[in-house]
Design an enzyme around this catalytic site. Structure first.
Site, PDB file in Angstrom:
ATOM      1  N   CYS A 116       0.813  -1.225   0.000  1.00 47.21           N
ATOM      2  CA  CYS A 116       0.000   0.000   0.000  1.00 47.21           C
ATOM      3  C   CYS A 116       0.848   1.277   0.000  1.00 47.21           C
ATOM      4  O   CYS A 116       0.322   2.362  -0.250  1.00 47.21           O
ATOM      5  CB  CYS A 116      -0.956   0.021   1.185  1.00 47.21           C
ATOM      6  SG  CYS A 116      -2.091  -1.372   1.202  1.00 47.21           S
ATOM      7  N   HIS A 259      -3.204   7.225   3.031  1.00 49.97           N
ATOM      8  CA  HIS A 259      -3.608   5.970   2.399  1.00 49.97           C
ATOM      9  C   HIS A 259      -5.021   5.601   2.852  1.00 49.97           C
ATOM     10  O   HIS A 259      -5.313   5.556   4.041  1.00 49.97           O
ATOM     11  CB  HIS A 259      -2.607   4.874   2.776  1.00 49.97           C
ATOM     12  CG  HIS A 259      -3.067   3.516   2.410  1.00 49.97           C
ATOM     13  ND1 HIS A 259      -3.524   3.209   1.142  1.00 49.97           N
ATOM     14  CD2 HIS A 259      -3.171   2.367   3.135  1.00 49.97           C
ATOM     15  CE1 HIS A 259      -3.878   1.944   1.115  1.00 49.97           C
ATOM     16  NE2 HIS A 259      -3.670   1.411   2.307  1.00 49.97           N
ATOM     17  N   ASN A 289     -10.029  -0.035   0.076  1.00 47.11           N
ATOM     18  CA  ASN A 289      -8.561   0.082   0.082  1.00 47.11           C
ATOM     19  C   ASN A 289      -8.044  -0.429  -1.258  1.00 47.11           C
ATOM     20  O   ASN A 289      -8.095  -1.624  -1.535  1.00 47.11           O
ATOM     21  CB  ASN A 289      -7.998  -0.750   1.243  1.00 47.11           C
ATOM     22  CG  ASN A 289      -6.481  -0.675   1.321  1.00 47.11           C
ATOM     23  OD1 ASN A 289      -5.815  -0.247   0.371  1.00 47.11           O
ATOM     24  ND2 ASN A 289      -5.931  -1.100   2.441  1.00 47.11           N
TER      25      ASN A 289
END
Ligand code: COA
Length: 338
Positions: A116, A259, A289
């Site tokens: 990520c 994020h 996500n």
């Protein structure tokens, strides 16, 4: 002559199929209420059958080039860097295919694997290439098809991740204070905690010791609660380091683009940094996500809805498997997302 790397183009792409919490709750031991209240996610996009990461990356890359007024032709950029956890194949990298399909010629093209945090790692790498004089323009893409590595029976991961791609063009500029210049980049890692986010099989470790893997070992696994705590601290510390390096007081930040893992992580991060919640850019509710695509997709969303205005101070920070993390800051340039 010294050059700096500045944002010159921005684009994003989401596969058309939307997967709602209701659809997931119909097959998993979960509820719409749990997913919404514990993650903030209401819906996410999943790629259809036969669609791979490069397909999404090409769409987003095309849009970023368009936003930068660059053609799909050799010479448009000097390098293509693709951040992804879900490459089309374990070998070769996916970026060369993306460069070829975009008609960009025989440019340098390579993947970055930082889960990520991948997009921030790719930004830092692209910026370094420009500052070193190795490239004038770089296409940086974050693209993922997490739906291809999720265990459909695992309620702890299936409800969280989505597919998508976002991209930017960085170009060389002579002035350090030009809007869009990437400032004070920080990157970090802690490999002693690699087990918190892991795909057990498919690499040399499993193959060299255990023979053929259990098919379920090819799925993505995550110890979510431990990751949550680490994410807030690491992003907060990395972001603070960047701010200290460039001399921006915390309360001067107009937009915190963290994020997009969980709305509670974004709120906790804003709190950690002493910023009002409203300064945190949020699109996790609509995309989930999307890992390496998360930050550029959040930028696209915020640019498109008028949140990011020229001259505003923007702080980017990401955290992911590895463990890895990173942060960077910039003054938002006059830029339209495509
Ligand atoms: N539906 C219902 N229950 C669920 C669930 C779901 N979809 N997913 C997990 N649970 C259960 C767990 O099994 C656990 O049950 P237990 O206590 O009986 O073991 C419990 O919910 C944990 O929930 P909670 O107390 O809300 O934990 P949390 O505040 O840590 O939230 C996550 C869980 C996964 C949402 C959260 O930790 C998270 O978002 N982590 C990071 C996610 C991420 O995207 N990371 C990527 C890199 S940053």
């Amino acid at each position: 002559m010294t050059h700096y790397a500045a944002l010159a183009g921005l684009g994003g792409f989401l596969p058309p199929r939307q997967v709602t919490n209701g659809e997931l709750a119909a097959t998993l031991d979960t509820s719409e209420e749990w997913i919404t209240s514990r993650t903030g996610i209401r819906t996410r996009h999943w790629a259809g059958p036969g669609v791979a990461t490069s397909d999404l990356a090409v769409e987003a890359g095309h849009r970023a080039l368009k936003s930068a007024n660059l053609p799909l032709a050799p010479g448009a950029v000097d390098a293509v860097i693709l951040a992804t956890t879900t490459p089309d194949h374990p070998c070769p990298a996916t970026a060369p295919q993306v460069a070829a399909r975009l008609g960009l010629g025989t440019v340098a093209a390579y993947d970055i694997a930082a889960v990520c945090s991948g997009f921030v790692y790719a930004l830092a790498t692209a910026s370094a290439q420009i500052v070193a004089g190795q490239a004038r323009r770089v296409l940086v893409i974050g693209a993922e098809t997490y739906s291809t590595i999720l265990d459909p029976a695992d309620r702890t991961t299936s409800v969280i991740f989505g597919d998508g791609a976002g991209a930017v063009v960085l170009h060389a500029v002579p002035e350090a204070d030009r809007p869009g210049v990437l400032l004070g980049v920080d990157l970090g890692s802690d490999g002693s905690r690699a087990d918190l986010i892991l795909v057990p099989a498919g690499g040399s470790r499993q193959r060299s010791t255990l023979g053929e893997p259990d098919p379920r070992d090819r799925y993505f696994t995550m110890q979510g609660t431990k990751v949550f705590a680490e994410a807030v601290t690491r992003m907060g510390e990395s972001a603070s380091l960047v701010l200290a390096r460039i001399g921006w007081p915390r309360d001067s930040i107009d937009h915190l683009v963290g994020h997009q893992a969980n709305i509670r992580i974004l709120r906790a991060l804003a709190g950690w940094l002493g910023l009002p919640e409203e300064r945190a850019v949020v699109n996790v509710d609509r995309v989930g996500n999307t890992s390496a695509a998360s930050i550029p997709l959040a930028l696209c969303d915020a640019a498109a809805n008028g949140t990011l205005t020229p001259g505003s101070r923007v702080l980017l920070t990401a955290f992911g498997g590895g463990l890895t993390w990173g942060a960077a800051a910039l003054i938002w340039p006059d830029l339209n997302a495509a």
